[in-house]
Design a protein around this motif. Sequence first.
Motif, PDB file in Angstrom:
ATOM      1  N   LEU A 172      48.950   9.533  52.294  1.00  0.00           N
ATOM      2  CA  LEU A 172      47.769  10.073  51.605  1.00  0.00           C
ATOM      3  C   LEU A 172      46.547  10.014  52.506  1.00  0.00           C
ATOM      4  O   LEU A 172      45.761  10.975  52.576  1.00  0.00           O
ATOM      5  CB  LEU A 172      47.518   9.281  50.322  1.00  0.00           C
ATOM      6  N   LEU A 173      46.367   8.916  53.213  1.00  0.00           N
ATOM      7  CA  LEU A 173      45.206   8.775  54.094  1.00  0.00           C
ATOM      8  C   LEU A 173      45.259   9.799  55.224  1.00  0.00           C
ATOM      9  O   LEU A 173      44.228  10.368  55.603  1.00  0.00           O
ATOM     10  CB  LEU A 173      45.156   7.354  54.660  1.00  0.00           C
ATOM     11  N   ARG A 174      46.442  10.023  55.772  1.00  0.00           N
ATOM     12  CA  ARG A 174      46.564  11.003  56.850  1.00  0.00           C
ATOM     13  C   ARG A 174      46.171  12.398  56.382  1.00  0.00           C
ATOM     14  O   ARG A 174      45.513  13.156  57.109  1.00  0.00           O
ATOM     15  CB  ARG A 174      48.009  11.015  57.363  1.00  0.00           C
ATOM     16  N   ASP A 175      46.525  12.713  55.132  1.00  0.00           N
ATOM     17  CA  ASP A 175      46.255  14.061  54.637  1.00  0.00           C
ATOM     18  C   ASP A 175      44.841  14.223  54.100  1.00  0.00           C
ATOM     19  O   ASP A 175      44.238  15.301  54.232  1.00  0.00           O
ATOM     20  CB  ASP A 175      47.253  14.403  53.515  1.00  0.00           C
ATOM     21  N   GLU A 176      44.288  13.176  53.479  1.00  0.00           N
ATOM     22  CA  GLU A 176      43.040  13.348  52.750  1.00  0.00           C
ATOM     23  C   GLU A 176      41.869  12.542  53.311  1.00  0.00           C
ATOM     24  O   GLU A 176      40.720  12.917  53.089  1.00  0.00           O
ATOM     25  CB  GLU A 176      43.247  12.956  51.271  1.00  0.00           C
ATOM     26  N   ARG A 177      42.110  11.435  53.981  1.00  0.00           N
ATOM     27  CA  ARG A 177      41.012  10.596  54.470  1.00  0.00           C
ATOM     28  C   ARG A 177      41.386  10.003  55.829  1.00  0.00           C
ATOM     29  O   ARG A 177      41.466   8.795  56.009  1.00  0.00           O
ATOM     30  CB  ARG A 177      40.714   9.496  53.463  1.00  0.00           C
ATOM     31  N   PRO A 178      41.653  10.845  56.820  1.00  0.00           N
ATOM     32  CA  PRO A 178      42.187  10.355  58.094  1.00  0.00           C
ATOM     33  C   PRO A 178      41.243   9.410  58.827  1.00  0.00           C
ATOM     34  O   PRO A 178      41.701   8.552  59.593  1.00  0.00           O
ATOM     35  CB  PRO A 178      42.426  11.638  58.897  1.00  0.00           C
ATOM     36  N   LEU A 199      50.144   2.463  62.648  1.00  0.00           N
ATOM     37  CA  LEU A 199      49.366   3.440  61.882  1.00  0.00           C
ATOM     38  C   LEU A 199      48.701   4.471  62.771  1.00  0.00           C
ATOM     39  O   LEU A 199      48.551   5.641  62.377  1.00  0.00           O
ATOM     40  CB  LEU A 199      48.302   2.702  61.050  1.00  0.00           C
ATOM     41  N   THR A 200      48.274   4.053  63.947  1.00  0.00           N
ATOM     42  CA  THR A 200      47.539   4.944  64.847  1.00  0.00           C
ATOM     43  C   THR A 200      48.374   5.378  66.039  1.00  0.00           C
ATOM     44  O   THR A 200      47.839   5.952  66.992  1.00  0.00           O
ATOM     45  CB  THR A 200      46.272   4.241  65.343  1.00  0.00           C
ATOM     46  N   ALA A 201      49.701   5.125  65.991  1.00  0.00           N
ATOM     47  CA  ALA A 201      50.608   5.466  67.086  1.00  0.00           C
ATOM     48  C   ALA A 201      50.103   4.923  68.415  1.00  0.00           C
ATOM     49  O   ALA A 201      50.207   5.569  69.463  1.00  0.00           O
ATOM     50  CB  ALA A 201      50.808   6.984  67.167  1.00  0.00           C
ATOM     51  N   VAL A 243      42.052   4.174  47.477  1.00  0.00           N
ATOM     52  CA  VAL A 243      41.336   4.677  48.655  1.00  0.00           C
ATOM     53  C   VAL A 243      39.833   4.655  48.417  1.00  0.00           C
ATOM     54  O   VAL A 243      39.057   4.242  49.290  1.00  0.00           O
ATOM     55  CB  VAL A 243      41.819   6.105  49.013  1.00  0.00           C
ATOM     56  N   GLU A 244      39.429   5.074  47.230  1.00  0.00           N
ATOM     57  CA  GLU A 244      38.002   5.026  46.918  1.00  0.00           C
ATOM     58  C   GLU A 244      37.496   3.584  46.926  1.00  0.00           C
ATOM     59  O   GLU A 244      36.371   3.294  47.362  1.00  0.00           O
ATOM     60  CB  GLU A 244      37.738   5.668  45.542  1.00  0.00           C
ATOM     61  N   GLY A 245      38.321   2.663  46.444  1.00  0.00           N
ATOM     62  CA  GLY A 245      37.944   1.257  46.473  1.00  0.00           C
ATOM     63  C   GLY A 245      37.791   0.737  47.892  1.00  0.00           C
ATOM     64  O   GLY A 245      36.851  -0.014  48.202  1.00  0.00           O
TER      65      GLY A 245
END
Length: 833
Positions: free
Chosen positions: A171-177, A224-226, A128-130
């Motif tokens: 993980l993205l939904r919870d930490e980097r939406p 991903l974005t419904a 994610v950081e990458g």
Amino acid sequence: MPHLSRRQALSLLPAAGLLAVASPVRAAASGADHARLLANTVAMLAGTSDSNTRPEVAAKLAAILRTARQRLTAMDQAGDGELFAGLTLGADDAALRQAFQFLYEIALATRTPGGELDGDATVQRRVVEGLQWLHERHFGDQAAGYYGNWHNWEIGIPTHVSRTLVLLADLLRDERPALTSTYLATMDAYLRNGKDGDVDLDSRFHTGANLADITANRILQGALTADDARVAKAIADQATVFATIDPYDLRHGVTDGYYEDGSFIQHHSVAYTGSYGRILLTRVVQTLKTLEGATTGSGLGEVVYRWITDGFAPLIFEGWMMEIVKGRAVSRTNTGYADVGIIVEAIADLADHVGGDSALALKKYVKHLPAADTGSFVSPVSIARYSAIRSDDAIPAADLNPPSRSVAFNAMDRAVHRRPGYAFALARSSERISKYEYMNGENLMPWFQGDGAYYLYLAGEDQREVFGVDYFTAVSPYRLAGVTAPVEERRTVPELYGRFWYENPGHPLNFTSSSESQNTYVYFPRGENAFSGGVTSGVYGAAGFVQSDDVAYTAKQEGVLPEDFVAYRNARATKSWFMLDDEIVVLVAGVAGQGGRAAVTTVDSRIAAPGDAVAVTGERWQGGAWQAGDTTPPRWLRYANGTRGTAVGYAFLTRQPVTAGLETVTRSRRVVRTSNPDTSVTKNVFTASVTHPAGGQVPELAYALVPGATEAGLRGYARGTVRVLANDRHVQAIEHKGLGIVAANVFSDGPRLAGRMLVDGPASVIVQSGERTVVALSDPTMRRDRVSVVLHGPRLRVDSADEGVKVRRVPGGMLIQATTRHAHGRSFTATLR
């Protein structure tokens, strides 16, 4: 190949897709199961707990883990301004695509059940950081981006990004939406060949395999974005690739896709089943897997099944994809068996999406083909499925091809002729189909690959030792088997212009790297001849071709192109190939090197390992052994590889000197592709050719290729197995008394005699006589409303006839006439008795 219209294709769409066509607003309420779409995709890419416990999958899992650890090490060793050590970013779009690929490969390992990194949140956060780092520094700035190849920005990078976002969705939904929506907005903005950040079906870039790639990505992005509207429109857009191309009723002007005769075209005029066709097959099967259980209906699996039976199977010989449909990919080091391995994965998966008989036929074909290298498979689930099919004793092995088959892919100027023991593949060109494809430093010396080049595949051989990249590396581009080429030296595009393309943006034609003018005159120029086609009658075939200049040479003579643009003049020739049981008979007439040049027709070129026991033998017309360097015309020659136990005979039906012999050649594979490893290849090259002197009387040339021939058989063959009835620039015709076949190509307008036939040309005709008389005919120019033939002789009556065929008595014989308007080179048959 059954015709599937756009309307029929849309009728098979999931409901969400149909709603998108009708109204994007209504589509938003269609309610696709987005969670199922994402779960299906993760399972496809990473496998499942069940699939990953199979022993056959272990090597794939180990490779996923090994690759991920290599990428993580490269991240650890990265210097200032790097994300991965040694990968310099900022000016190289391929390097940027590779950086996103590396992140995807790490993310994949963290979602692979049973793997050591499965569920490792720390590693996932590094990915994610990458992603964040790449977006901030190299991808998010639209003004700085979109350099190099458009494909990387619109397809390559979005494919890796979309899949990575799916793998890390939780993980993205919870930490980097915000990161997902940020990337989607950026990828939409880079879709510059589209319309308003979306697919444009009128764009020349959004066709065939490219369209399947883009829409597959957009389905994932919508999930991903419904976003039901995005998913629905992407499904509807992708559905257009299932429609059979009707060249007389094009949709959005698109010629890319599958045709009724099984042909596949990409880049508007390139025969491309083995490369882009393979990519399209893979993507649509992956989409079927992604959508399974997430949307309603489909039914498109049966369409793809016909792509396999009519399009791919004829072109696969003992697990090898034939050279005639690879475009510029012929210069790559990993084609052939690797191509078919990817196709086999799709076939194994497709068996779950078709009816019972079709599913069983596909499974039988999977068992018939040589064992594939499953390391090239995308999905661990596919490996498990493939292994289950291969190990199922209840499934017998069976080819999708009958033992004898002759296929006229006239929509892409190709022909394939198969018999037990060999397959013959022929590449032609025309005003409809490109002479070759060069692009991006690939296929550097392609000039004659569509001028009647042919490839004779012999059973039991490792085709990597006979064809593939090493064939084009070791064999002179002017001496490809079957080619008539002028005696001259040409330069490659990089040698001519110092870059991979011709650049002149100030010219009215605006020559840039991906401009239409670049495509037309540099990358894949078409010929200027109309006559390129043929006819099939049961398991027999005939093809004809009038060799021409390409459009670049003509345009240069007319002053259309810039002064510094280099275009080469071609030789002239009229050619026919009559494809029978034990032989392929080749007629060549009207050869001219043009411009004071001689020309050379290559009867065959074959390569072998330096240590192979290769021998060339022959016999003179007046008797006695023919020797290499002999200027006396041979009656026959025979090339034999004792190490491999294979042989080809060449029975000459006309008398002229033949230059034949063996030469050891060493070249680097980079002579055909700049990005190939600089690996030297040493091959024993056999070439047999006939020189046509400049300005002199040019005799006609006729010979037969006899696969597996023995010397005794060639002595007998030369005593009159085949008779040449005509061989000039107006008519080329042969008779095979043993088969009862008379076949002809008539190149000129008006009635022309060919044996006991009077053919109204231009036309291709095969007549086979026996208990019944079968007449097959076609229009190789694709311009005529009707073609006809009069059979002189006894009165016959109609037993059966194709729709559009009329038969009636005329003075002295029977008239058979076929309505060929809008038939696109199709064969028409009548049976008489």
